[in-house]
Design an enzyme around this catalytic site. Structure first.
Site, PDB file in Angstrom:
ATOM      1  N   GLY A 148      32.708  48.903  37.180  1.00 57.53           N
ATOM      2  CA  GLY A 148      32.426  47.998  38.307  1.00 57.53           C
ATOM      3  C   GLY A 148      30.972  47.903  38.681  1.00 57.53           C
ATOM      4  O   GLY A 148      30.142  47.395  37.924  1.00 57.53           O
ATOM      5  N   LYS A 202      37.342  50.546  28.083  1.00 55.11           N
ATOM      6  CA  LYS A 202      35.989  50.864  28.552  1.00 55.11           C
ATOM      7  C   LYS A 202      35.315  51.875  27.617  1.00 55.11           C
ATOM      8  O   LYS A 202      34.101  51.786  27.362  1.00 55.11           O
ATOM      9  CB  LYS A 202      36.062  51.404  29.975  1.00 55.11           C
ATOM     10  CG  LYS A 202      36.507  50.324  30.970  1.00 55.11           C
ATOM     11  CD  LYS A 202      36.936  50.936  32.285  1.00 55.11           C
ATOM     12  CE  LYS A 202      37.327  49.864  33.288  1.00 55.11           C
ATOM     13  NZ  LYS A 202      37.962  50.445  34.484  1.00 55.11           N
ATOM     14  N   ARG A 235      43.825  28.594  37.943  1.00 55.59           N
ATOM     15  CA  ARG A 235      45.143  28.239  37.410  1.00 55.59           C
ATOM     16  C   ARG A 235      45.879  27.310  38.376  1.00 55.59           C
ATOM     17  O   ARG A 235      46.537  26.383  37.974  1.00 55.59           O
ATOM     18  CB  ARG A 235      45.937  29.537  37.195  1.00 55.59           C
ATOM     19  CG  ARG A 235      47.184  29.403  36.371  1.00 55.59           C
ATOM     20  CD  ARG A 235      47.757  30.764  36.105  1.00 55.59           C
ATOM     21  NE  ARG A 235      47.506  31.661  37.242  1.00 55.59           N
ATOM     22  CZ  ARG A 235      47.674  32.970  37.224  1.00 55.59           C
ATOM     23  NH1 ARG A 235      48.088  33.557  36.131  1.00 55.59           N
ATOM     24  NH2 ARG A 235      47.441  33.708  38.284  1.00 55.59           N
ATOM     25  N   ARG A 236      45.741  27.576  39.696  1.00 58.79           N
ATOM     26  CA  ARG A 236      46.484  26.805  40.711  1.00 58.79           C
ATOM     27  C   ARG A 236      45.505  26.151  41.690  1.00 58.79           C
ATOM     28  O   ARG A 236      44.814  26.859  42.441  1.00 58.79           O
ATOM     29  CB  ARG A 236      47.410  27.745  41.494  1.00 58.79           C
ATOM     30  CG  ARG A 236      48.480  28.379  40.630  1.00 58.79           C
ATOM     31  CD  ARG A 236      49.063  29.601  41.292  1.00 58.79           C
ATOM     32  NE  ARG A 236      48.117  30.717  41.308  1.00 58.79           N
ATOM     33  CZ  ARG A 236      48.359  31.893  41.881  1.00 58.79           C
ATOM     34  NH1 ARG A 236      49.485  32.107  42.502  1.00 58.79           N
ATOM     35  NH2 ARG A 236      47.447  32.862  41.845  1.00 58.79           N
ATOM     36  N   VAL A 238      37.595  39.054  41.984  1.00 58.71           N
ATOM     37  CA  VAL A 238      36.168  39.136  41.670  1.00 58.71           C
ATOM     38  C   VAL A 238      35.495  37.777  41.875  1.00 58.71           C
ATOM     39  O   VAL A 238      34.442  37.678  42.524  1.00 58.71           O
ATOM     40  CB  VAL A 238      35.946  39.628  40.216  1.00 58.71           C
ATOM     41  CG1 VAL A 238      34.458  39.703  39.897  1.00 58.71           C
ATOM     42  CG2 VAL A 238      36.598  40.993  40.008  1.00 58.71           C
TER      43      VAL A 238
HETATM   44  N1  LIG Z   1      39.480  43.399  40.250  1.00 56.37           N
HETATM   45  C1  LIG Z   1      38.602  44.329  39.915  1.00 56.37           C
HETATM   46  O1  LIG Z   1      38.339  45.269  40.678  1.00 56.37           O
HETATM   47  C2  LIG Z   1      37.894  44.264  38.595  1.00 56.37           C
HETATM   48  C3  LIG Z   1      36.923  45.253  38.273  1.00 56.37           C
HETATM   49  C4  LIG Z   1      36.235  45.179  37.057  1.00 56.37           C
HETATM   50  C5  LIG Z   1      36.537  44.157  36.185  1.00 56.37           C
HETATM   51  N2  LIG Z   1      37.506  43.232  36.508  1.00 56.37           N
HETATM   52  C6  LIG Z   1      37.782  42.175  35.544  1.00 56.37           C
HETATM   53  O2  LIG Z   1      37.479  40.919  36.123  1.00 56.37           O
HETATM   54  C7  LIG Z   1      38.363  39.933  35.615  1.00 56.37           C
HETATM   55  C8  LIG Z   1      39.058  39.236  36.797  1.00 56.37           C
HETATM   56  O3  LIG Z   1      39.778  40.173  37.555  1.00 56.37           O
HETATM   57  P1  LIG Z   1      40.369  39.799  38.996  1.00 56.37           P
HETATM   58  O4  LIG Z   1      40.855  41.082  39.572  1.00 56.37           O
HETATM   59  O5  LIG Z   1      39.415  38.981  39.766  1.00 56.37           O
HETATM   60  O6  LIG Z   1      41.635  38.903  38.565  1.00 56.37           O
HETATM   61  P2  LIG Z   1      42.545  37.983  39.503  1.00 56.37           P
HETATM   62  O7  LIG Z   1      42.362  38.336  40.936  1.00 56.37           O
HETATM   63  O8  LIG Z   1      43.897  37.978  38.927  1.00 56.37           O
HETATM   64  O9  LIG Z   1      41.912  36.505  39.297  1.00 56.37           O
HETATM   65  C9  LIG Z   1      42.060  35.799  38.094  1.00 56.37           C
HETATM   66  C10 LIG Z   1      41.555  34.383  38.301  1.00 56.37           C
HETATM   67  O10 LIG Z   1      41.676  33.673  37.072  1.00 56.37           O
HETATM   68  C11 LIG Z   1      42.337  32.425  37.290  1.00 56.37           C
HETATM   69  N3  LIG Z   1      43.078  32.058  36.086  1.00 56.37           N
HETATM   70  C12 LIG Z   1      44.088  32.727  35.490  1.00 56.37           C
HETATM   71  N4  LIG Z   1      44.502  32.071  34.390  1.00 56.37           N
HETATM   72  C13 LIG Z   1      43.724  30.959  34.286  1.00 56.37           C
HETATM   73  C14 LIG Z   1      43.661  29.878  33.387  1.00 56.37           C
HETATM   74  N5  LIG Z   1      44.481  29.783  32.337  1.00 56.37           N
HETATM   75  N6  LIG Z   1      42.727  28.901  33.595  1.00 56.37           N
HETATM   76  C15 LIG Z   1      41.881  28.972  34.644  1.00 56.37           C
HETATM   77  N7  LIG Z   1      41.900  29.971  35.550  1.00 56.37           N
HETATM   78  C16 LIG Z   1      42.805  30.951  35.359  1.00 56.37           C
HETATM   79  C17 LIG Z   1      43.228  32.662  38.486  1.00 56.37           C
HETATM   80  O11 LIG Z   1      43.527  31.408  39.087  1.00 56.37           O
HETATM   81  P3  LIG Z   1      44.373  31.310  40.483  1.00 56.37           P
HETATM   82  O12 LIG Z   1      43.428  31.827  41.532  1.00 56.37           O
HETATM   83  O13 LIG Z   1      44.651  29.883  40.631  1.00 56.37           O
HETATM   84  O14 LIG Z   1      45.553  32.181  40.281  1.00 56.37           O
HETATM   85  C18 LIG Z   1      42.361  33.577  39.343  1.00 56.37           C
HETATM   86  O15 LIG Z   1      41.483  32.812  40.144  1.00 56.37           O
HETATM   87  C19 LIG Z   1      39.297  40.671  34.653  1.00 56.37           C
HETATM   88  O16 LIG Z   1      38.781  40.583  33.354  1.00 56.37           O
HETATM   89  C20 LIG Z   1      39.227  42.097  35.141  1.00 56.37           C
HETATM   90  O17 LIG Z   1      39.520  43.028  34.111  1.00 56.37           O
HETATM   91  C21 LIG Z   1      38.168  43.258  37.674  1.00 56.37           C
END
Ligand SMILES: NC(=O)c1ccc[n+]([C@@H]2O[C@H](COP(=O)([O-])OP(=O)(O)OC[C@H]3O[C@@H](n4cnc5c(N)ncnc54)[C@H](OP(=O)(O)O)[C@@H]3O)[C@@H](O)[C@H]2O)c1
Length: 441
Positions: free
Chosen positions: A136, A207, A46-47, A15
């Site tokens: 979403g 949700k 994180r990275r 996202v």
């Molecule tokens: N994906 C979807 O379709 C979707 C839809 C609706 C809602 N959401 C919500 O949106 C949020 C993000 O989802 P996502 O799919 O984008 O997750 P994701 O792809 O796993 O990305 C998570 C991000 O957070 C970073 N991160 C993790 N731990 C951290 C820490 N301790 N300090 C700083 N940064 C940290 C990661 O860093 P790195 O890049 O370095 O690993 C990554 O950039 C969640 O709450 C999810 O429920 C997602």
């Protein structure tokens, strides 16, 4: 044009990276709509060394110190797209208390402890927006939180998890079993390597809690939501539903009701259910989401669209960013949490549902009467009974027969007790399928 509204982005994954892309691609339009440019002043990840696919952003903005970024004086708005309970809760409470607006997609945190965030927002007189946390891209929370505030919502029924909807749609289309459909969903990228949160209903329950809180002006947490996933749904259940002119969906249902004293309550549940093909949610296929809202004056409303994915979710995040940025420029904040109704959340046993029950029974005289007696003992009224032979023999020949019973509405506990007693009858060889039924058949 005013001076920039400065953004701290926490998370740059599926996202977050789309948020960065959209902010870059639409910067001129967004600035014109807001009356000030949006500027990312830092991105916490994180990275640091991770390949981010050539994002249009200065490398120097990345940091692993999310809290340090939030505390900077030059941050106006914090966008959280990391996920999980901690450290996200600590970060957002810190930001809100300091008067910084927060936009988050974190359904897990809002459903587990939305109160901590709302309280911090009230304390810091800050905005808390979370449109992306449910369904979403679909504009849904703002309609519940603003457009419908002149009305009284009675019921919200939704398909809010794309993975399970894809699986159930595939089972319906091909006759496949759950495991086979899950495999297809994983291959196509609709299911994660560990699909537990989706297939066991945890994601939908979070949700449901958020939707119920907004719809009924009551704090509802994930722990208040009755949750059943789709792992037990069989190809035979799907075939049974089809035979009744129905399909099976994983539904989140939040509804008003009354307890034994007449006091108003809410019940919030997530479980698979049969719905008639004529129901507006029956045609919602693949990984799409849809939410059906029934309100006193507005009547029936349907919200439909993509419930997940980087770009659709980023669209909802940016809509919130525009809203909070405008508020900051105008020196106002959005209406705070509305939880004045404070309705009691009813246990699942008291929720009013209907059951579809398939039984394999001994084909001999008196069986129907014995089965009907069990329903009567639990005060459950039968709507329809269909009987067929499973052995192909003459009635009374000793072959098994199939009984398919659909009940009228009754408390869930009475229906469950009925099924429990049926399982113990020696004339019942097996209870082959039990599914709740929603919507008018
Ligand atoms: N994906 C979807 O379709 C979707 C839809 C609706 C809602 N959401 C919500 O949106 C949020 C993000 O989802 P996502 O799919 O984008 O997750 P994701 O792809 O796993 O990305 C998570 C991000 O957070 C970073 N991160 C993790 N731990 C951290 C820490 N301790 N300090 C700083 N940064 C940290 C990661 O860093 P790195 O890049 O370095 O690993 C990554 O950039 C969640 O709450 C999810 O429920 C997602």
């Amino acid at each position: 044009m005013s001076s920039p509204v400065r953004l701290a982005l926490l998370g740059c994954g599926t996202v977050g990276s789309e948020v960065v892309r959209l902010l870059h691609e639409q910067s001129a339009d967004l600035a014109a709509r807001i009356g000030a440019p949006l500027e990312i002043v830092g991105i916490a990840v994180r990275r640091l060394g991770r390949d981010r696919g050539g994002l249009p952003v200065d490398e120097a903005l990345f940091t692993t110190d999310a809290l340090g970024l939030i505390k900077r004086d030059d941050v106006d708005v914090v966008i959280e797209v990391v996920g999980g309970i901690e450290p996200a809760r600590g970060w957002l409470v810190e930001a809100l208390r300091a008067g910084k607006s927060v936009v988050t997609a974190n359904k897990a945190l809002l459903a587990e402890d939305g109160a901590a965030l709302h309280d911090a927002a009230a304390e810091g007189r800050a905005d808390l927006y979370y449109e992306a946390s449910v369904a979403g891209a679909i504009p849904l929370l703002r309609p519940l939180r603003e457009s419908l505030h002149g009305d009284r919502v009675n019921r919200v029924t939704g398909i809010v998890n794309g993975t399970t909807n894809f699986i159930l749609s595939a089972m319906d289309a091909t006759g496949a079993g759950f495991a086979e459909a899950l495999e297809e969903a994983t291959e196509l990228g609709y299911a994660e390597a560990d699909p537990t949160a989706d297939v066991e209903g945890f994601d939908a329950a979070a949700k449901a809690a958020i939707l119920a809180s907004l719809a009924f002006h009551t704090r509802v947490t994930a722990a208040d939501v009755h949750r059943e996933g789709i792992t037990e749904v069989t190809a035979a259940d799907v075939a049974s539903a089809k035979a009744m002119g129905c399909t099976i969906k994983l539904l989140c249902i939040a509804a008003r009701g009354r307890d034994a004293t007449g006091a108003e309550t809410v019940s919030v549940r997530v479980h698979p259910a049969m719905i008639p093909l004529t129901h507006p949610l029956a045609g919602v296929g693949d990984a799409f989401n849809a939410v059906f809202v029934e309100a006193e004056a507005a009547g029936q409303l349907m919200f439909y669209g993509r419930g997940a994915g980087g770009a659709p979710t980023a669209s909802a995040v940016l809509g919130d960013v525009v809203a909070v940025a405008r508020n900051r420029l105008a020196g106002v904040r959005a209406a705070s949490e509305s939880a004045y109704a404070d309705l009691a959340v009813r246990p699942m046993g008291e929720a009013l549902t209907r059951y579809h029950i398939s039984l394999d029974v001994a084909d001999r005289p008196g069986v129907l009467a014995s089965v009907a007696g069990v329903f009567a003992r639990h005060d459950v009224s039968i709507a329809t009974v269909r009987q067929g032979s499973t052995g192909g023999g003459r009635p009374g020949s000793g072959d098994d027969a199939e009984l398919v019973i659909v009940t009228h509405v009754a408390p869930d506990a009475a229906l469950a007790a009925t099924v429990g007693e049926l399982r113990g009858l020696d004339i019942v060889r097996s209870v082959t399928s039990v599914l709740r039924v929603e919507g008018e058949a």
